[in-house]
Design an enzyme around this catalytic site. Structure first.
Site, PDB file in Angstrom:
ATOM      1  N   GLY A  69     -81.287 -45.622  -4.483  1.00  0.00           N
ATOM      2  CA  GLY A  69     -82.699 -45.915  -4.270  1.00  0.00           C
ATOM      3  C   GLY A  69     -82.912 -46.489  -2.887  1.00  0.00           C
ATOM      4  N   GLY A  70     -84.161 -46.584  -2.466  1.00  0.00           N
ATOM      5  CA  GLY A  70     -84.485 -47.113  -1.150  1.00  0.00           C
ATOM      6  C   GLY A  70     -84.278 -48.620  -1.075  1.00  0.00           C
ATOM      7  N   SER A  71     -84.329 -49.137   0.122  1.00  0.00           N
ATOM      8  CA  SER A  71     -84.229 -50.579   0.348  1.00  0.00           C
ATOM      9  C   SER A  71     -85.334 -51.297  -0.431  1.00  0.00           C
ATOM     10  CB  SER A  71     -84.382 -50.841   1.849  1.00  0.00           C
ATOM     11  OG  SER A  71     -84.231 -52.194   2.136  1.00  0.00           O
ATOM     12  N   SER A  72     -84.988 -52.429  -1.039  1.00  0.00           N
ATOM     13  CA  SER A  72     -85.923 -53.256  -1.817  1.00  0.00           C
ATOM     14  C   SER A  72     -86.447 -52.548  -3.072  1.00  0.00           C
ATOM     15  CB  SER A  72     -87.112 -53.733  -0.967  1.00  0.00           C
ATOM     16  OG  SER A  72     -86.665 -54.664  -0.008  1.00  0.00           O
ATOM     17  N   ASP A  82     -74.071 -52.572   1.576  1.00  0.00           N
ATOM     18  CA  ASP A  82     -73.808 -53.711   2.461  1.00  0.00           C
ATOM     19  C   ASP A  82     -72.326 -54.091   2.469  1.00  0.00           C
ATOM     20  OD1 ASP A  82     -76.452 -53.860   3.101  1.00  0.00           O
ATOM     21  OD2 ASP A  82     -76.911 -55.541   1.804  1.00  0.00           O
ATOM     22  N   GLY A 132     -84.657 -52.544  -5.776  1.00  0.00           N
ATOM     23  CA  GLY A 132     -84.133 -53.362  -6.868  1.00  0.00           C
ATOM     24  C   GLY A 132     -82.749 -52.969  -7.360  1.00  0.00           C
ATOM     25  N   LYS A 133     -82.026 -52.147  -6.591  1.00  0.00           N
ATOM     26  CA  LYS A 133     -80.707 -51.676  -7.012  1.00  0.00           C
ATOM     27  C   LYS A 133     -79.703 -52.806  -7.263  1.00  0.00           C
ATOM     28  CE  LYS A 133     -80.019 -49.609  -3.198  1.00  0.00           C
ATOM     29  NZ  LYS A 133     -81.278 -50.060  -2.547  1.00  0.00           N
ATOM     30  N   SER A 134     -79.589 -53.723  -6.321  1.00  0.00           N
ATOM     31  CA  SER A 134     -78.573 -54.783  -6.448  1.00  0.00           C
ATOM     32  C   SER A 134     -78.850 -55.658  -7.661  1.00  0.00           C
ATOM     33  CB  SER A 134     -78.543 -55.673  -5.211  1.00  0.00           C
ATOM     34  OG  SER A 134     -78.760 -54.943  -4.057  1.00  0.00           O
TER      35      SER A 134
END
Lengths: 177, 177, 177, 177
Positions: free
Chosen positions: A10-13, A37, A15-17
């Site tokens: 998914g894109g940045s922000s 990261d 909610g993946k992490s």
């Protein structure tokens, strides 16, 4: 056979992490979780701002060079080897190249039971969360929201726009049984 | 044949991570660098304070459980696979089990050109640097300073007590040629 | 009268924060410690890369705008008020404007017992430590090493080139008695 | 008269810091934002786990000692002085003592235009977000969810259970006009 690798894209922000950490909490066995990261932190500092490495443009676009690709390929092989050695592995990724990015992983993960999960979030909502987090370059959320899903094939998709990370994790965990 | 893996072993606050980053800066090719924190961060949060995982005793001692060992074994296989896939890899490690810890890595790294580097630092100096860093549990530096080197065999040793991380990195880099 | 404020001034990667943490450990009473990063983290994200705020040039130079100065002035008044309210306060600063920066603090700290401490480090050594830390923009250490001390008057100076942060802290603490 | 201080009070993982950063982004002037972590980071490391300082019990409860209170009082005076010096200040707080905590701030902020904002979040949702964040001691979210609001008087309340931080920030910003 039990799933051995879960790839969250998914894109940045988006909610993946957060979903990855919730998955680690709700899955019955201990899983390792790595994000994009992890790889970037492992690279030489000089590659974070060079033509050979990765560059964050002022508008949030991410540009990746040839040496980055080479280290990334080795990283992906390593993650596959961890799963083959018996660890469940959650990978939290940003497929900037869409289908081409997925193919890089598919090739390395051959023979493993992989679940491909798309993590969607409306661009405007992701952009607002990017401001709330305060640790990301403004613009990445919007620029990545759709492009990372182009041509990617999923076993399952979740959408964090109106669903909490923990609820998304429970949906994913239920689908593994 | 060029070295493919550099293993830096030393106690907490002995300066391993600094040396790893300096190595990445002075080596002609881009190398990946991973620390023991990379693995701990990848584990489920629940394993950071449980009998199955890793525990930080109030005096700085680190206790490691069976499930930790299992995930660690997969991690080590993964790092070896990255080197076999062509990436130079610097590993920054704390051999809490001394020679037994080294054997775990030796087994996985078979066939690769590995340089084993001992990173020493006088316990008192490491303890003072632990205070200066402010992000470590007090006592780890002293409790690990000697035990991590017991029975470990090195190609090279450096001592950060009176030598800067960059200078240590240059010594290590020169030894690779 | 006991000292109420300790101002540590030095360039990036000169070792100020480490000395501040060691001072907190060796001083008999509890002191608060604030760095220039405390202020920067408190500012709106938009000010970290704008004409009005603070800008990190590719060569490590730091450029500061009018709105930054305004918030900084309020911050300095606040730190002075904490000392007047009875807390010992350690300030870890980078006097980019040399004597002019010191005057801003002197004006606010009027009537308080302040110890001005210069934290020196040879530019080359600081630059190498900057690489070892890995979390700073390359070039800041060298570009700030001398300029921050121009015209600044100290009660005491320490040099971290060959002296550990803890030892510097003990020297400073001894001078307070 | 324009508001000079915004106090956001809520339990751990209720979303206060995200709202603070969004407020900084949507308010027309630059505001400083400080959290309870700013104060804790400024304290000596020894106070983070001692009878005199702050202690995090295994169940997430936070216990605060006499020396913590003394430094906290000075900190609060300092924040008030920043607002009196002309900076808008957003404070992100956890009123563990409910009304008694608010009174400590009210006393220091006398004469300033303060907006007291309650940040609510259902305990179960906050606890799940605590898992997703992965950087907090499990249990703080639930143990603080209600207790921090006991007897506290607000100008405005927001609830992040179903409302995004940015939307909460817009509601608060609109109320200031």
């Amino acid at each position: 056979m039990a799933a051995q690798v879960i790839v969250l894209n998914g894109g940045s922000s988006s909610g993946k992490s957060g979903i990855a950490r919730c998955l680690q909490a709700v899955l019955p066995d201990p899983w390792l979780a790595f994000g994009v990261d992890t790889l970037i932190d492992a690279m030489p500092a000089s590659m974070r701002a060079s033509d050979a490495g990765i560059e964050f443009a002022p508008d949030g676009e991410v540009i990746v060079g040839a040496e980055f690709r080479s280290l990334e390929a080795a990283w992906i092989e390593g993650v596959a080897a961890m799963a083959r050695a018996g660890a469940g592995v959650i990978v939290d990724e940003v497929f900037l190249g869409g289908a081409a990015s997925q193919q890089r992983w598919q090739k390395a993960l051959g023979g493993l039971d992989v679940r491909w999960v798309g993590v969607r979030c409306e661009g405007g909502v992701a952009a607002a969360r990017e401001v709330a987090r305060g640790d990301r370059i403004t613009g990445m959320a919007v620029s990545q929201a759709d492009v990372v899903h182009q041509g990617v094939v999923y076993d399952l998709e979740v959408d964090t726009t109106h669903t909490e990370p923990m609820q998304c994790a429970r949906i994913i965990a239920a689908s593994l049984r």
